[in-house]
Design an enzyme around this catalytic site. Structure first.
Site, PDB file in Angstrom:
ATOM      1  N   LYS A 166       0.855  -1.187   0.000  1.00  0.00           N
ATOM      2  CA  LYS A 166       0.000   0.000   0.000  1.00  0.00           C
ATOM      3  C   LYS A 166       0.889   1.236   0.000  1.00  0.00           C
ATOM      4  CE  LYS A 166      -3.634   2.397   2.503  1.00  0.00           C
ATOM      5  NZ  LYS A 166      -4.569   2.363   3.630  1.00  0.00           N
TER       6      LYS A 166
ATOM      7  N   ARG B 285     -10.611  10.763   1.846  1.00  0.00           N
ATOM      8  CA  ARG B 285     -10.578  11.597   3.060  1.00  0.00           C
ATOM      9  C   ARG B 285     -11.941  12.227   3.303  1.00  0.00           C
ATOM     10  NH1 ARG B 285      -4.768  12.126   3.077  1.00  0.00           N
ATOM     11  NH2 ARG B 285      -4.427   9.904   3.258  1.00  0.00           N
TER      12      ARG B 285
ATOM     13  N   ARG C  11       1.027  10.104   5.337  1.00  0.00           N
ATOM     14  CA  ARG C  11       1.309   8.798   5.941  1.00  0.00           C
ATOM     15  C   ARG C  11       2.619   8.209   5.422  1.00  0.00           C
ATOM     16  NH1 ARG C  11      -3.775   8.295   7.987  1.00  0.00           N
ATOM     17  NH2 ARG C  11      -5.587   8.477   6.613  1.00  0.00           N
TER      18      ARG C  11
ATOM     19  N   GLU D 237       7.045  -6.628   1.314  1.00  0.00           N
ATOM     20  CA  GLU D 237       5.843  -6.533   2.152  1.00  0.00           C
ATOM     21  C   GLU D 237       4.914  -7.727   1.895  1.00  0.00           C
ATOM     22  OE1 GLU D 237       4.927  -4.646   4.534  1.00  0.00           O
ATOM     23  OE2 GLU D 237       5.898  -2.693   4.393  1.00  0.00           O
TER      24      GLU D 237
ATOM     25  N   LYS E 188      -2.166  -1.562  -3.884  1.00  0.00           N
ATOM     26  CA  LYS E 188      -3.060  -0.407  -3.817  1.00  0.00           C
ATOM     27  C   LYS E 188      -2.255   0.879  -3.828  1.00  0.00           C
ATOM     28  CE  LYS E 188      -6.179   1.742  -0.601  1.00  0.00           C
ATOM     29  NZ  LYS E 188      -6.685   1.777   0.731  1.00  0.00           N
TER      30      LYS E 188
ATOM     31  N   SER F 247     -10.118   5.772  -4.593  1.00  0.00           N
ATOM     32  CA  SER F 247     -11.029   6.917  -4.754  1.00  0.00           C
ATOM     33  C   SER F 247     -10.554   7.923  -5.805  1.00  0.00           C
ATOM     34  CB  SER F 247     -11.220   7.611  -3.404  1.00  0.00           C
ATOM     35  OG  SER F 247      -9.978   8.037  -2.867  1.00  0.00           O
TER      36      SER F 247
ATOM     37  N   TYR G  43     -15.137   1.221  -7.058  1.00  0.00           N
ATOM     38  CA  TYR G  43     -16.396   1.882  -6.711  1.00  0.00           C
ATOM     39  C   TYR G  43     -17.458   1.751  -7.802  1.00  0.00           C
ATOM     40  CZ  TYR G  43     -13.555   3.646  -2.896  1.00  0.00           C
ATOM     41  OH  TYR G  43     -12.738   3.723  -1.794  1.00  0.00           O
TER      42      TYR G  43
HETATM   43  C1  PBG Z   1      -7.120   3.420   5.518  1.00  0.00           C
HETATM   44  C2  PBG Z   1      -7.565   3.357   4.110  1.00  0.00           C
HETATM   45  C3  PBG Z   1      -7.441   4.344   3.137  1.00  0.00           C
HETATM   46  C4  PBG Z   1      -8.027   3.827   1.985  1.00  0.00           C
HETATM   47  C5  PBG Z   1      -8.491   2.555   2.274  1.00  0.00           C
HETATM   48  N1  PBG Z   1      -8.183   2.275   3.591  1.00  0.00           N
HETATM   49  C6  PBG Z   1      -6.900   5.721   3.237  1.00  0.00           C
HETATM   50  C7  PBG Z   1      -5.475   5.939   3.461  1.00  0.00           C
HETATM   51  O1  PBG Z   1      -4.688   5.019   3.645  1.00  0.00           O
HETATM   52  O2  PBG Z   1      -5.083   7.125   3.494  1.00  0.00           O
HETATM   53  C8  PBG Z   1      -8.128   4.545   0.685  1.00  0.00           C
HETATM   54  C9  PBG Z   1      -9.134   3.993  -0.274  1.00  0.00           C
HETATM   55  C10 PBG Z   1      -9.436   4.901  -1.407  1.00  0.00           C
HETATM   56  O3  PBG Z   1      -8.804   5.964  -1.592  1.00  0.00           O
HETATM   57  O4  PBG Z   1     -10.344   4.555  -2.187  1.00  0.00           O
HETATM   58  N2  PBG Z   1      -8.115   2.910   6.385  1.00  0.00           N
END
Ligand code: PBG
Length: 328
Positions: free
Chosen positions: A200, A210, A221, A237, A252, A278, A317
């Site tokens: 990730k 967000r 992060r 990982e 991801k 997203s 989505y």
């Molecule tokens: C963290 C999480 C995130 C997403 C899924 N799980 C946000 C992040 O890591 O900042 C993002 C999913 C998306 O953008 O569609 N719980």
């Protein structure tokens, strides 16, 4: 018959001439069962709310969630993935392991709506903490890896108890898969599947998420999610998560990381999932709304590309809508 003055024996275009022949030779096919639809549930909401940065995606109430889960199941979608936003937050994110909290309830509602549908629950504290980070903080403000692990363990047991088929630990803490597996097994949840968010990346494409979960995060992060520059690190990982007991691993976001995804499929002996996030959703939706591209065609092309790169399943989505297109 065509006359030609050239002797061209190899003519790849022969296999592209008609839709039927193209279908016959297609190497990659999307199937509704490979698609997973994420859904957002917000505590205390009295009507579903559109997410402005994700046009077409809503924050759900109990009733609208149950309807959406129904529709996904009817369309043949493979699973739903749930995220919860609590009404109150604190530094620990303690609503995350409240057996009557928003996410545990959302799992129950989804299972109640469609008992046969696999329900995946996100395991992470970022929706629940008042600072928006995925774990608890040290006194000097860093994310404390080892202090976060027992909280993930508690949260996981609560979600398994609520009926989740599968858990998706997404916080990128070292050792999280092993600690969660051990806690689940100790509580008798040996059948709960772990879908590890293994590779990730610290991605700008999470932007609209967000808004979807009303995130409290300031900053980023990068100290726990991966550097977009690194592929080998993503494979490490994945190997660690496999060794810790992951049942499914994930890459991801998807489209900027198809190379990582493809390499992952070569080292993984479990299914590899990809998450079209997203911001990837928003790019296509806003470009289509601006008349810059053909929406359906580009959605299908993007998802086909992710499948072709090797994903066994695709979290996205559009899942229910695409499943309907595929059916008819
Ligand atoms: C963290 C999480 C995130 C997403 C899924 N799980 C946000 C992040 O890591 O900042 C993002 C999913 C998306 O953008 O569609 N719980």
């Amino acid at each position: 018959m065509n006359e030609s003055r050239y002797r061209i024996v190899q003519r790849p275009r022969r296999l592209r001439r008609t839709p039927a022949v193209r279908d016959l030779v297609a190497e990659t096919r999307l199937h509704p069962a490979d698609l997973i639809e994420p859904m957002f549930v917000v505590e205390g909401l009295d009507a579903p709310r559109e997410i402005a940065s994700m046009p077409g995606v809503r924050q759900h109430t109990k009733a609208s969630l149950q309807r959406a889960v129904h529709e996904a199941a009817d369309a043949g979608v493979g699973a739903v993935m749930l995220f919860g936003t609590p009404a109150v937050r604190d530094p620990q994110g303690s609503q995350a392991w409240n057996p009557d909290g928003v996410l545990a309830n959302a799992v129950r509602w989804a299972v109640e709506a469609e008992p046969g549908m696999p329900v995946i629950a996100d395991v992470c504290l970022d929706e629940f903490t008042d600072h928006g980070h995925c774990g608890v903080l040290t006194p000097d403000g860093r994310v404390d890896n080892d202090a976060t692990l027992p909280l993930y363990a508690k949260m996981s047991v609560v979600l398994a108890e609520a009926g989740a088929t599968m858990l998706g630990p997404s916080g990128m803490m070292d050792g999280q898969i092993g600690v969660i597996r051990e806690a689940l097994d100790a509580a008798g949840h040996t059948d709960t599947i772990l879908m590890a968010y293994s590779a990730k990346y610290a991605s700008g494409f999470f932007g609209p998420f967000r808004e979807a979960v009303d995130s409290q995060l300031t900053g980023d992060r990068r100290a726990y999610q991966q550097d977009p520059a690194n592929a080998v690190e993503g494979l490490r990982e994945i190997e660690l998560d496999l060794a810790e007991g992951a049942d499914i691993v994930m890459v991801k976001p998807a489209l900027p990381y198809l190379d990582v995804l493809n390499r992952a499929t070569r080292v993984s002996n479990v299914p590899v999932a990809a998450y079209v996030v997203s911001g990837e959703y928003a790019m296509i939706e806003f470009a289509a709304r601006a008349g810059a591209l053909d929406r359906q065609r580009c959605i299908m092309e993007a998802l086909t590309g992710v499948k072709r790169a090797g994903a066994s399943m695709i979290i996205n989505y559009w899942a229910t809508e695409v499943a309907r297109w595929l059916a008819g």
